[in-house]
Each structure stands twice: as C-alpha cells, then as structure tokens.
Design a protein around this motif. Structure first.
Motif, PDB file in Angstrom:
ATOM      1  N   MET A 219       0.860  -1.181   0.000  1.00 39.04           N
ATOM      2  CA  MET A 219       0.000   0.000   0.000  1.00 39.04           C
ATOM      3  C   MET A 219       0.901   1.238   0.000  1.00 39.04           C
ATOM      4  O   MET A 219       2.014   1.192   0.511  1.00 39.04           O
ATOM      5  CB  MET A 219      -0.843  -0.058   1.275  1.00 39.04           C
ATOM      6  CG  MET A 219      -1.684   1.137   1.574  1.00 39.04           C
ATOM      7  SD  MET A 219      -2.616   0.859   3.105  1.00 39.04           S
ATOM      8  CE  MET A 219      -1.328   1.114   4.325  1.00 39.04           C
ATOM      9  N   SER A 220       0.406   2.300  -0.596  1.00 41.35           N
ATOM     10  CA  SER A 220       1.118   3.572  -0.500  1.00 41.35           C
ATOM     11  C   SER A 220       0.531   4.371   0.649  1.00 41.35           C
ATOM     12  O   SER A 220      -0.586   4.103   1.080  1.00 41.35           O
ATOM     13  CB  SER A 220       0.953   4.385  -1.780  1.00 41.35           C
ATOM     14  OG  SER A 220       1.431   3.668  -2.871  1.00 41.35           O
ATOM     15  N   ALA A 221       1.280   5.358   1.123  1.00 39.17           N
ATOM     16  CA  ALA A 221       0.734   6.208   2.164  1.00 39.17           C
ATOM     17  C   ALA A 221       1.105   7.655   1.886  1.00 39.17           C
ATOM     18  O   ALA A 221       2.156   7.952   1.323  1.00 39.17           O
ATOM     19  CB  ALA A 221       1.253   5.790   3.534  1.00 39.17           C
ATOM     20  N   LEU A 222       0.177   8.528   2.246  1.00 45.24           N
ATOM     21  CA  LEU A 222       0.444   9.953   2.216  1.00 45.24           C
ATOM     22  C   LEU A 222       0.522  10.370   3.678  1.00 45.24           C
ATOM     23  O   LEU A 222      -0.480  10.392   4.381  1.00 45.24           O
ATOM     24  CB  LEU A 222      -0.694  10.678   1.492  1.00 45.24           C
ATOM     25  CG  LEU A 222      -0.448  12.124   1.105  1.00 45.24           C
ATOM     26  CD1 LEU A 222       0.739  12.229   0.169  1.00 45.24           C
ATOM     27  CD2 LEU A 222      -1.684  12.704   0.432  1.00 45.24           C
ATOM     28  N   MET A 223       1.745  10.624   4.118  1.00 43.20           N
ATOM     29  CA  MET A 223       1.961  10.875   5.539  1.00 43.20           C
ATOM     30  C   MET A 223       2.050  12.380   5.765  1.00 43.20           C
ATOM     31  O   MET A 223       2.961  13.027   5.279  1.00 43.20           O
ATOM     32  CB  MET A 223       3.266  10.185   5.957  1.00 43.20           C
ATOM     33  CG  MET A 223       3.680  10.421   7.372  1.00 43.20           C
ATOM     34  SD  MET A 223       2.618   9.597   8.548  1.00 43.20           S
ATOM     35  CE  MET A 223       3.106   7.909   8.296  1.00 43.20           C
ATOM     36  N   ILE A 224       1.058  12.902   6.490  1.00 44.37           N
ATOM     37  CA  ILE A 224       1.032  14.341   6.724  1.00 44.37           C
ATOM     38  C   ILE A 224       1.533  14.616   8.128  1.00 44.37           C
ATOM     39  O   ILE A 224       1.117  13.946   9.081  1.00 44.37           O
ATOM     40  CB  ILE A 224      -0.402  14.860   6.539  1.00 44.37           C
ATOM     41  CG1 ILE A 224      -0.732  14.798   5.063  1.00 44.37           C
ATOM     42  CG2 ILE A 224      -0.558  16.270   7.065  1.00 44.37           C
ATOM     43  CD1 ILE A 224      -2.167  15.022   4.758  1.00 44.37           C
ATOM     44  N   THR A 225       2.430  15.551   8.256  1.00 42.34           N
ATOM     45  CA  THR A 225       3.016  15.782   9.569  1.00 42.34           C
ATOM     46  C   THR A 225       3.609  17.178   9.632  1.00 42.34           C
ATOM     47  O   THR A 225       3.787  17.840   8.617  1.00 42.34           O
ATOM     48  CB  THR A 225       4.107  14.733   9.872  1.00 42.34           C
ATOM     49  OG1 THR A 225       4.679  15.014  11.140  1.00 42.34           O
ATOM     50  CG2 THR A 225       5.203  14.755   8.821  1.00 42.34           C
ATOM     51  N   HIS A 226       3.877  17.657  10.843  1.00 42.98           N
ATOM     52  CA  HIS A 226       4.653  18.894  10.947  1.00 42.98           C
ATOM     53  C   HIS A 226       6.010  18.576  11.562  1.00 42.98           C
ATOM     54  O   HIS A 226       6.769  19.458  11.902  1.00 42.98           O
ATOM     55  CB  HIS A 226       3.903  19.938  11.770  1.00 42.98           C
ATOM     56  CG  HIS A 226       3.555  19.467  13.148  1.00 42.98           C
ATOM     57  ND1 HIS A 226       2.265  19.239  13.551  1.00 42.98           N
ATOM     58  CD2 HIS A 226       4.331  19.146  14.187  1.00 42.98           C
ATOM     59  CE1 HIS A 226       2.273  18.808  14.786  1.00 42.98           C
ATOM     60  NE2 HIS A 226       3.509  18.731  15.206  1.00 42.98           N
ATOM     61  N   ASN A 227       6.281  17.284  11.667  1.00 47.12           N
ATOM     62  CA  ASN A 227       7.432  16.848  12.423  1.00 47.12           C
ATOM     63  C   ASN A 227       8.471  16.218  11.487  1.00 47.12           C
ATOM     64  O   ASN A 227       8.223  15.182  10.878  1.00 47.12           O
ATOM     65  CB  ASN A 227       6.922  15.827  13.450  1.00 47.12           C
ATOM     66  CG  ASN A 227       8.007  15.361  14.386  1.00 47.12           C
ATOM     67  OD1 ASN A 227       9.195  15.454  14.077  1.00 47.12           O
ATOM     68  ND2 ASN A 227       7.601  14.852  15.527  1.00 47.12           N
ATOM     69  N   MET A 228       9.624  16.848  11.373  1.00 49.88           N
ATOM     70  CA  MET A 228      10.673  16.347  10.493  1.00 49.88           C
ATOM     71  C   MET A 228      11.191  14.980  10.943  1.00 49.88           C
ATOM     72  O   MET A 228      11.666  14.184  10.137  1.00 49.88           O
ATOM     73  CB  MET A 228      11.835  17.346  10.428  1.00 49.88           C
ATOM     74  CG  MET A 228      11.605  18.451   9.420  1.00 49.88           C
ATOM     75  SD  MET A 228      11.559  17.777   7.752  1.00 49.88           S
ATOM     76  CE  MET A 228      11.555  19.251   6.771  1.00 49.88           C
ATOM     77  N   GLY A 229      11.069  14.721  12.250  1.00 47.36           N
ATOM     78  CA  GLY A 229      11.479  13.419  12.762  1.00 47.36           C
ATOM     79  C   GLY A 229      10.626  12.311  12.168  1.00 47.36           C
ATOM     80  O   GLY A 229      11.124  11.251  11.772  1.00 47.36           O
ATOM     81  N   VAL A 230       9.314  12.558  12.089  1.00 43.70           N
ATOM     82  CA  VAL A 230       8.397  11.583  11.500  1.00 43.70           C
ATOM     83  C   VAL A 230       8.758  11.353  10.034  1.00 43.70           C
ATOM     84  O   VAL A 230       8.799  10.221   9.559  1.00 43.70           O
ATOM     85  CB  VAL A 230       6.931  12.073  11.620  1.00 43.70           C
ATOM     86  CG1 VAL A 230       5.996  11.172  10.847  1.00 43.70           C
ATOM     87  CG2 VAL A 230       6.516  12.155  13.073  1.00 43.70           C
ATOM     88  N   VAL A 231       9.084  12.439   9.335  1.00 44.94           N
ATOM     89  CA  VAL A 231       9.453  12.335   7.925  1.00 44.94           C
ATOM     90  C   VAL A 231      10.663  11.423   7.771  1.00 44.94           C
ATOM     91  O   VAL A 231      10.653  10.477   6.974  1.00 44.94           O
ATOM     92  CB  VAL A 231       9.771  13.730   7.342  1.00 44.94           C
ATOM     93  CG1 VAL A 231      10.362  13.597   5.949  1.00 44.94           C
ATOM     94  CG2 VAL A 231       8.517  14.583   7.307  1.00 44.94           C
ATOM     95  N   SER A 232      11.703  11.690   8.564  1.00 44.29           N
ATOM     96  CA  SER A 232      12.945  10.944   8.370  1.00 44.29           C
ATOM     97  C   SER A 232      12.763   9.468   8.684  1.00 44.29           C
ATOM     98  O   SER A 232      13.393   8.614   8.083  1.00 44.29           O
ATOM     99  CB  SER A 232      14.059  11.537   9.228  1.00 44.29           C
ATOM    100  OG  SER A 232      13.855  11.191  10.569  1.00 44.29           O
ATOM    101  N   SER A 233      11.840   9.150   9.624  1.00 41.34           N
ATOM    102  CA  SER A 233      11.713   7.741   9.988  1.00 41.34           C
ATOM    103  C   SER A 233      10.708   6.980   9.123  1.00 41.34           C
ATOM    104  O   SER A 233      10.650   5.764   9.201  1.00 41.34           O
ATOM    105  CB  SER A 233      11.339   7.610  11.466  1.00 41.34           C
ATOM    106  OG  SER A 233      10.067   8.138  11.674  1.00 41.34           O
ATOM    107  N   THR A 234       9.901   7.686   8.311  1.00 35.54           N
ATOM    108  CA  THR A 234       8.907   6.934   7.543  1.00 35.54           C
ATOM    109  C   THR A 234       8.906   7.184   6.036  1.00 35.54           C
ATOM    110  O   THR A 234       8.614   6.273   5.280  1.00 35.54           O
ATOM    111  CB  THR A 234       7.469   7.227   8.033  1.00 35.54           C
ATOM    112  OG1 THR A 234       7.332   8.617   8.180  1.00 35.54           O
ATOM    113  CG2 THR A 234       7.152   6.530   9.315  1.00 35.54           C
ATOM    114  N   CYS A 235       9.204   8.409   5.612  1.00 38.62           N
ATOM    115  CA  CYS A 235       8.873   8.762   4.227  1.00 38.62           C
ATOM    116  C   CYS A 235       9.995   8.451   3.241  1.00 38.62           C
ATOM    117  O   CYS A 235      11.172   8.526   3.562  1.00 38.62           O
ATOM    118  CB  CYS A 235       8.520  10.241   4.139  1.00 38.62           C
ATOM    119  SG  CYS A 235       7.138  10.657   5.171  1.00 38.62           S
ATOM    120  N   ASP A 236       9.588   8.112   2.007  1.00 38.76           N
ATOM    121  CA  ASP A 236      10.545   7.917   0.930  1.00 38.76           C
ATOM    122  C   ASP A 236      10.833   9.243   0.226  1.00 38.76           C
ATOM    123  O   ASP A 236      11.948   9.512  -0.174  1.00 38.76           O
ATOM    124  CB  ASP A 236       9.980   6.926  -0.089  1.00 38.76           C
ATOM    125  CG  ASP A 236       9.716   5.584   0.544  1.00 38.76           C
ATOM    126  OD1 ASP A 236      10.667   4.996   1.093  1.00 38.76           O
ATOM    127  OD2 ASP A 236       8.551   5.124   0.523  1.00 38.76           O
TER     128      ASP A 236
END
Ligand SMILES: Nc1ncnc2c1ncn2[C@@H]1O[C@H](COP(=O)(O)OP(=O)(O)OP(=O)(O)O)[C@@H](O)[C@H]1O
Ligand SMILES: [Mg+2]
Lengths: 304, 354
Positions: free
Chosen positions: B214-231
């Motif tokens: 599955m793909s995901a669109l991960m919305i966040t204001h947290n750069m930490g979340v980005v680095s640990s999840t997003c491609d």
C-alpha cells in the motif's frame, strides 16, 4: 446500581420538600377553610368543631407532622368538598392522566423527532424552512388555543373525531395532540440543532472516509449521539405536560389529575390540592429517573 | 518518480469561503504518489495539509471548495479516473476500499456510542466485502490482532472511551486496513500521542504498507516523522510546495530557507532547551495582491526580488526541486512544473491561483 439508589433517595427528598412547600403555601392563604366550607350562617360552635376535626387548631409543625405520618400510611386526608379520601380520588384520576400523558408524549416524540431529523438532513432547504415554521408554531401557541382549534377543525368543520373524551381511543387523539403540540415543537427544534451540531464531530469524517454518504453517516452515527440531550429534555417536558394537562383535561372533559386539581383550587379543597400536587411531583421525578435510565442504556460512557 | 504512479495531484487549488471572499488555502500544488511508497507532506500548522488530504476523499468542510486542478487515480489496469469530478456516491464507493484515512485525533475520530468492533465491521458491510456476520467478526478480530491490540476478541466489544489514545489509533489503522486500500492518507496520525507510542504507530504504518503493498500519504509537521517513515517528501508553506526531494536528499541538502528552518527546529540531545530554535515570525496574513515569495517576510536572506516575484519550482536534480530564487538560481536550473503545464515556457508567478 448505587447511582440508581441514590436517585431514588433523591426522589424521596424531593417529595418531602414538595410536601413541605405546598403545606406552607396553602397555610399562608388567609381565611379559615373550615369557615369557607360551611355556609356564612354557620354558628361559631360548628366552625370550631370542624376546625378541630381538621386539625387546623394545632400548631403548624404539628399539623405538618400529622399530615406526613398520614401520608406514610397512605392516608392523604379527606377531601373537604367531595367528602372522600384524597388517595382514592387521586388514584381514580391517575390512569386518565397517565394515558393522556403517554399518548401525547408518544406524539411529541415521534412527530418531533421525525420533523427535527428531516429539518436537519435538508438543512436550509425547503423542507427545513417548512418544518421550522411548524415547530415554531408548536412552541409558541398556547395549549388551550391548540385544543380549541383542533376541536373546531376536526369536530365542527369536518366531524372526523369526537369533541370530548368518551373513553375510546379515538377520542384520545385530539387531547393527545393538543397536549403534545408544544413538546413536539421543542423536541423538533432540539433534535434539529443537536443533529446539525454532530456535523462538526470528527467521527462523521471517519464514517465518510469509510464509505458512507454524508446523509447516511449523519443518520447512522450522528442520530444516536444527537438523541442524548433530547431524551433529557423530554423529562423536563413532562412537567410542562402535567401543567398543560390541567387545561387539556378541562377542555376535553377528561377526569384526570389536572381536572381534579382545578376543581380543588376552585373549591379551596386543601387536602385534595396537596394530594394532586404531590402526585404530579412524583410523576415528574419518575420521568427524570426514566430518562436517566434510557440515557444510561444508550450511552456506554455512562455505564458503570 | 514517474514510474508506477498511483495518485497524481495536479495544480490542486482549494479555497475557503471567508465572508464574501474565497481565500485560497491550497494554491496549485502538484503531488505524485507512486505505488508502494510513503510520501510525506510537511509544514507548520495552518499551511493547508489537512485541507489537501481531505480534498482527496471529499471530506472537506462545507466552506471549502476545490476551485481548480485534478487528482488522477491510476488503476492497476491502466485506467485513469479524476477523483475531483466524481459524484458523492462514486467517491464513497472508493473510500474505505481504495482510499483509507486516519486522523490526528484518535480521541474523537471514533463514534463514542458504538463498539470499536462494530465500527470496523461496518466497513465490510458498506462495501459488501463480507456478508456473513460471523465471518465478518472473525475478520475484524484478526485485523485487531494484526495491528497489535492485545486480546482482540475481548476488545472487539470495547467502546472507544475504554481504550488509550495509542490503542484507538491502532483501531483506526485496523479500520483503514480492513478494506485493503491502495492508499492510506494519514493526517498527523501521531501528533496527539506520546513519543514512545508515536514510534510504535509509525512502525505499524510502515509494516502495514509493506505487507499490504500500500502507498501512504503521511502528513506531519514533524521532520522526525518524515525521516523515519517517508521515501519522498513535499515541504508545504501557506498552501504552496516550497521544496520536494527524496527524504535522504532533503535532509542532506536542504535548499529552501523554510526547509532549513524546519530541520533546525528539531531538538537534538544536548541542546539547551532555553535556546530551542524556532523560525522567527508567524504565518503572515494573506493578501491576494501580494505577488512575492510567501516566505520572504520570515526569510533570513533579504533579497529585493523575493518581494515582487514568487520563484518558480527549480529543478535541482531528478529527485529534488525547490521554489526559491536564491537556492534555485544557484543551481541555474530552469523551471519545470511537472508535466501539467508543458506549454508554459514562462514560469508561473504567484502560484497558480490565477
Ligand atoms: N472549516 C474551516 N473553516 C474555515 N477555515 C478553515 C477550515 N479548516 C481549515 N481552515 C483554514 O484553512 C487553512 C489550512 O488549514 P489546514 O487544516 O489544512 O491546516 P493544517 O496544515 O492541517 O494545520 P494543522 O497542522 O494545524 O492541522 C488554515 O488557515 C485554516 O484557517
Ligand atoms: Mg491538520
């Protein structure tokens, strides 16, 4: 469960308070009831004898205690005017009032909720404006006018329904609508606003994201949440229905508590008035307990 | 990123009615979600992340309207559908089955009056995925187990208020996953949770993406979340994409001053909390007439041009684009607003909202 017991104790305290209050109020009214009961020409001796037999010569606290202990034994005194035990009179009238209240509450609920839901679903569209108009009429027209209008329309104009209550179910229709009309209006307005408020709730977004249309989400998820304040309100409506019953029962000739209370006022029949007020207070408290129970049943957060 | 596309958002513009005016809050953004990838949208509060997400599955607030753009959904068969033009009935058929969403507030996103089990089971019924109630229940319990809820058979009958925030978010994930969607829209799924729970939930979402392809669109204001999840990640500011890049690239070589600001506001171990860095200033009040860079009021680099002309999206490399005169022109790369406006040789100024 302990909450339920607490509520019951609360009801007893309320009834005690009501007894005290009405006792005091009725004693403040000037004039000796014994003298009123007898004709102007009664001699002093007769009046005194009657006063003593009615305990009216005793000190007020003692009178109250006598009344209270009587009530506990199921003796609410003797009606001055009808010369019969108050409890008997009240119990005879009680089923009529209960029937009237149940019918009109059912009308108020079904009609009020349906109108409120349709208004909310078609918010700011034609059905909404129409129904909002109707429910505004519902809350603003007094009971006696509704009653007279219904009699005019359904008896004199179209002769569809009987003018007065005759014991049949058909003859209960007009009184039930007349008495339930106001409540139906309030129920409709509260249902509408409460349901529309649910639109701001996030769980409706979840429901839509699951695949429900906006309307289906509102009806399947919003309605149950929106009903909580409506149920609470209906208990409050019960008290206004009982006061409305005084008028409705008189207009339609129903021998219920309301009519009994009215005749007690007219004849300054204190024990009878006390009895009817006490009974009304009891019904209202019962209504509150029932609405609490219903809310507890449908709202899991209230369950212990 | 042009290989196997799942969702392609082109020039999406969403406006919100404020008084008599329609104020654009999402201004012509382009986002591509490939299959089997987690795409991030990062930006501070109020920049339009949730509005973007909610426009995909048509749950925008009544005041908001999509005024331009398209959202092309690519079927595995090659068939393409523009989600923007779908009628309510048609988009609802896809919601829960093709697209699922989880929200920021696990506390209020579930119906308080229904057991969590029946709320999840409802999805199976809506989409007729399982008509046998017994089997449906079994499937729900299986899914509750898969998202890490202990004693799932027991929890099936629990009401939302009986669960912790982290558990409720797991329930939301179970609800999202049971229709086996192709795209999970996660709108700040961990913002309301404590740090440990946050890490567990992110790990769970990653695992679900992998095991259900599955793909995901991960919305966040947290750069930490980005680095640990997003491609791949899009940096959004006031409804505009300011920079986009592969996550690694963005962290190694942030070009936009706003991105740098976001990165430097991540507290590191040993930082003196008294001196936590923030980006100075607040989001400025919007003015329709203002044509310059939306960030210029808060930018540390003071360049005259930025006040008069919004930068185009410069291509830094195949996997890195930035909307900044300074960073972009250093890279002397011409504008490329993706495929949507090949014709326009001139750069689009002031965003695409007219
Ligand atoms: N229901 C609404 N009515 C009016 N304006 C709204 C509404 N919802 C959002 N907005 C406005 O739209 C803009 C974008 O909001 P959005 O919710 O997308 O922000 P966000 O990036 O998700 O922020 P957050 O991180 O706080 O969730 C904001 O400026 C907000 O004021
Ligand atoms: Mg948001």
């Amino acid at each position: 469960m302990s909450a339920f017991i607490r509520r019951c104790v609360g009801v007893l305290l309320v009834l005690l308070g009501v007894m005290l209050l009405i006792f005091i109020v009725l004693r403040i009214i000037p004039g000796n009831p014994a003298a009123v009961l007898l004709s102007e020409h009664a001699n002093k001796e007769t009046i005194e004898r009657l006063t003593a037999s009615m305990n009216l010569d005793k000190a007020l606290p003692e009178q109250f205690l006598l009344y209270l202990s009587g009530a506990l034994r199921g003796d609410l005194g003797q009606s001055y005017y009808l010369k019969r035990p108050v409890l008997d009179l009240v119990l005879e009238a009680f089923p009529f009032t209960v029937k009237l209240t149940i019918f009109s509450a059912a009308f108020a609920w079904i009609f009020g909720i349906a109108v409120g839901v349709i208004s909310a679903v078609y918010q700011n569209r034609l059905p909404d404006y129409l129904f909002r108009g109707i429910s505004l009429l519902g809350v603003s027209v007094p009971v006696f006018m509704v009653a007279l209008f219904l009699q005019y329309l359904f008896y004199f104009k179209f002769s569809l329904l009987p003018l007065l209550y005759d014991g049949s179910a058909v003859s209960m229709i007009l009184p039930a609508i007349a008495l339930g009309w106001n409540s139906a209006g309030s129920v409709a307005r509260l249902t509408r606003s409460s349901l529309i408020e649910q639109n701001n709730e996030l769980y409706l977004d979840t429901a839509k994201a699951k695949g429900l249309t906006a309307k289906a989400a509102l009806l399947k998820h919003g309605l149950k949440n929106a009903m909580l304040p409506v149920i609470t309100m209906l208990a409050l409506q019960l008290s206004s229905m009982l006061s409305g019953a005084v008028i409705t029962e008189s207009v339609f000739g129903i021998a219920g508590i309301g009519k009994l209370a009215l005749s007690a006022v007219e004849t300054r029949d204190m024990p009878l008035l006390q009895g009817t007020v006490l009974f009304s207070a009891f019904i209202i408290s019962l209504g509150n307990i029932i609405s609490d129970l219903i809310n507890t049943c449908i709202d899991p957060r209230l369950r212990v | 990123m042009s290989e196997d596309k799942l969702l392609e958002i082109n020039n999406l513009t969403v406006s919100i009615k404020e008084g008599k005016e329609m104020l654009p809050v999402v201004r012509g953004i382009n986002i591509t979600v490939p299959r089997n990838k987690i795409i991030g949208i990062v930006g501070e509060s109020g920049c339009g992340k949730s509005i973007t997400a909610k426009s995909i599955n048509h749950i925008l607030p009544p005041a908001a309207k999509i005024t331009a753009g398209s959202m092309i959904w690519h079927e595995a068969s090659g068939q393409q559908t523009d989600l923007v033009t779908l009628k309510e009935k048609e988009i609802r058929k896809r919601c829960g089955k093709d697209l699922a969403m989880i929200f920021q507030e696990p506390m209020s996103s579930l119906n308080p009056m229904m057991t969590i089990g029946s709320q999840i089971k409802e999805l199976l019924k809506i989409h007729k995925l399982e008509n046998n109630p017994q089997k449906a229940k079994a499937r729900v319990i299986e899914m509750l187990d898969a998202v890490g809820i202990p004693e799932p058979a027991l929890r099936y009958k629990a009401y939302p208020h009986e669960l912790s925030g982290g558990m409720r978010q797991r329930v939301m994930i179970a609800m999202a996953m049971i229709g086996q969607p192709k795209l999970l829209i996660a709108d700040e799924p961990t913002t309301a949770l404590d740090v440990t729970t946050q890490a567990q939930i992110l790990k769970l979402i990653r695992k679900m993406c992998e095991s259900y392809s599955m793909s995901a669109l991960m919305i966040t204001h947290n750069m930490g979340v980005v680095s640990s999840t997003c491609d791949y990640v899009y940096v959004m500011y006031l409804g505009t994409i300011m920079e986009e890049a592969l996550t690694q690239e963005l962290f190694n070589n942030p070009l936009h001053p706003y991105t740098r600001g976001l990165l430097s506001s991540i507290p590191k171990l040993g930082d003196n909390p008294e001196f936590l860095k923030t980006i100075p200033g607040n989001i400025p009040v919007d003015s329709k007439k203002f044509k310059g860079c939306k960030f210029c009021m808060r930018c540390s680099d003071d360049i005259k041009k930025c006040f008069f002309e919004e930068a185009p999206l410069y291509k830094v490399s195949e996997n890195h684009y930035v909307r900044c005169h300074l960073a972009g022109s250093d890279n002397k790369i011409v504008n490329s607003e993706d495929t949507s406006n090949k014709a326009g040789s001139e750069t689009v100024k002031g965003g695409k909202n007219k």
